[in-house]
Motif scaffolding. Sequence first.
Motif, PDB file in Angstrom:
ATOM      1  N   ALA B  36       0.833  -1.218   0.000  1.00  0.00           N
ATOM      2  CA  ALA B  36       0.000   0.000   0.000  1.00  0.00           C
ATOM      3  C   ALA B  36       0.862   1.260   0.000  1.00  0.00           C
ATOM      4  O   ALA B  36       0.612   2.193  -0.766  1.00  0.00           O
ATOM      5  N   VAL B  37       1.912   1.262   0.829  1.00  0.00           N
ATOM      6  CA  VAL B  37       2.769   2.451   0.929  1.00  0.00           C
ATOM      7  C   VAL B  37       3.558   2.659  -0.372  1.00  0.00           C
ATOM      8  O   VAL B  37       3.664   3.783  -0.870  1.00  0.00           O
ATOM      9  N   ILE B  38       4.074   1.564  -0.950  1.00  0.00           N
ATOM     10  CA  ILE B  38       4.838   1.705  -2.203  1.00  0.00           C
ATOM     11  C   ILE B  38       3.939   2.231  -3.327  1.00  0.00           C
ATOM     12  O   ILE B  38       4.274   3.198  -4.016  1.00  0.00           O
ATOM     13  N   LEU B  39       2.755   1.610  -3.479  1.00  0.00           N
ATOM     14  CA  LEU B  39       1.860   2.038  -4.562  1.00  0.00           C
ATOM     15  C   LEU B  39       1.399   3.479  -4.364  1.00  0.00           C
ATOM     16  O   LEU B  39       1.380   4.274  -5.315  1.00  0.00           O
ATOM     17  N   ALA B  40       1.057   3.824  -3.128  1.00  0.00           N
ATOM     18  CA  ALA B  40       0.599   5.195  -2.852  1.00  0.00           C
ATOM     19  C   ALA B  40       1.738   6.191  -3.105  1.00  0.00           C
ATOM     20  O   ALA B  40       1.509   7.259  -3.682  1.00  0.00           O
ATOM     21  N   SER B  41       2.966   5.821  -2.719  1.00  0.00           N
ATOM     22  CA  SER B  41       4.123   6.719  -2.914  1.00  0.00           C
ATOM     23  C   SER B  41       4.378   6.971  -4.401  1.00  0.00           C
ATOM     24  O   SER B  41       4.707   8.088  -4.800  1.00  0.00           O
ATOM     25  N   LEU B  42       4.242   5.902  -5.199  1.00  0.00           N
ATOM     26  CA  LEU B  42       4.519   6.032  -6.632  1.00  0.00           C
ATOM     27  C   LEU B  42       3.602   7.055  -7.306  1.00  0.00           C
ATOM     28  O   LEU B  42       3.964   7.690  -8.295  1.00  0.00           O
TER      29      LEU B  42
END
Lengths: 216, 237
Positions: B36-42
């Motif tokens: 979730a954090v990686i996708l949201a950051s991207l």
Amino acid sequence: MDLLKITNLTKSFGNKTILKNLNLTIKKGEIMGIFGKSGVGKTTLLRIINMLEEYEKGKIHFQGQNIKTRKLELQRKMAMVFQTPMLFNESVLSNVIFGLRVRGIDRTSAKKRAEKMLTQLGIKEFDKNASELSGGEAQRVVLIQAIIIYSDLLLLDEPSANLDEKNVKLLEKIILDLKKQQNTTVLIASHDAKHIKNICNKVFCLKNGKLSQVKT
Amino acid sequence: MGVFLESLIESFKLIFYLDKEVLSITLLSFKVSLTAVILASLIAIPLALLISNKVFGAKKILISIIHTGMALPPVVVGLIVYMFLSRNGLLGYLDLLYTPKAMIIAQIIIVFPIIIGISLSALNSVKKKIRETAITLGATKFQYAMKTIKEAKQGIVTAVITAFGRAIGEVGAIIIVGGNIRFHTRALTTAIVLETRRGEFAIAMALGIILIGLAFLINFTLTHIQQKKVELWTYSK
């Protein structure tokens, strides 16, 4: 051929017109100075030439090309040094090689060239963070940052503002050496006519949005 | 105090012997929150850069909306995602309800405003002259973007750390959309709720210790990145 040709340039901020139908031509290898009081538009003129500022009217041609049409290609042939030295939050060396690295020059060659220039100008601590430099050192580093890319046009905004007399002499030497070795064209904006008269071939005064030549 | 100590000893045993269920719960929590954090950051970091660079009329309103989003109650997010993913919902045909994917979607919605809000603040603090220095030295748009991100690196990493902390410790949304199904959607936080209700304090304590340990591990790694000198991929044309 003219390196830079400005025709009828007009720039306003709100209701105040800073530059009014201004004309200026700079030939390759010239060292030109523009002086005037604070707020007359010297910095704005340099920023417009360097494509950092939009303008309403007029035409600017650099090496025969309209600066509005081929931005990056032309921007890479110029370099500007701002009045207040602004350096990236990283080492002195990384700051100096930035302009070379974005042009695809490999790190080893860039580093070699940077270390040579830094040493010549008395900066020895290459790995020091730029935020730890003194005002004079920072001014020299931003200058090296700009001249290391061997640009065709160097724009200097109040380059002597933060320098003592010794460093001003050093700056003048750097500019004259650049002209001798690279035939670099330099445009200097300053509120102090005395400094620029020493090294400039031509000096203009900017007043009421227009330029008038005071030295040929 | 006796029960507490007993639970603590029992919890260390569960961790030490790598209990199969505890391991499955831990890995799921880690996978869901990290994804979730990686996708949201991207999405959030480039968007923050775009907002930071542009001047437009509704900018203040947009920033206020983002800041409001940072305080989104996870239970409400869970409820909304549930309604969308439930059989009669708009996205019901995707059959995602009570799956880890649904948990990731809910957590993305929760952490997205946090990442964009804090990153935006960090990017706005990069002085205009610093950005212009990159331009005047001949940076392309991509190189300029990378340089600005690098200058705002500390704040952006703080955004990611805060987001991960929020995601890994979140319970309200994932219990609604995940359903707390054993060996499928049971995460550390939802399992702690369940085990506490059951009176299984040792397991609940073990899960709590793992949760804190996991958060520490991620924060330590990200702080290391934050403090490290990073040569970003700024120079490729």
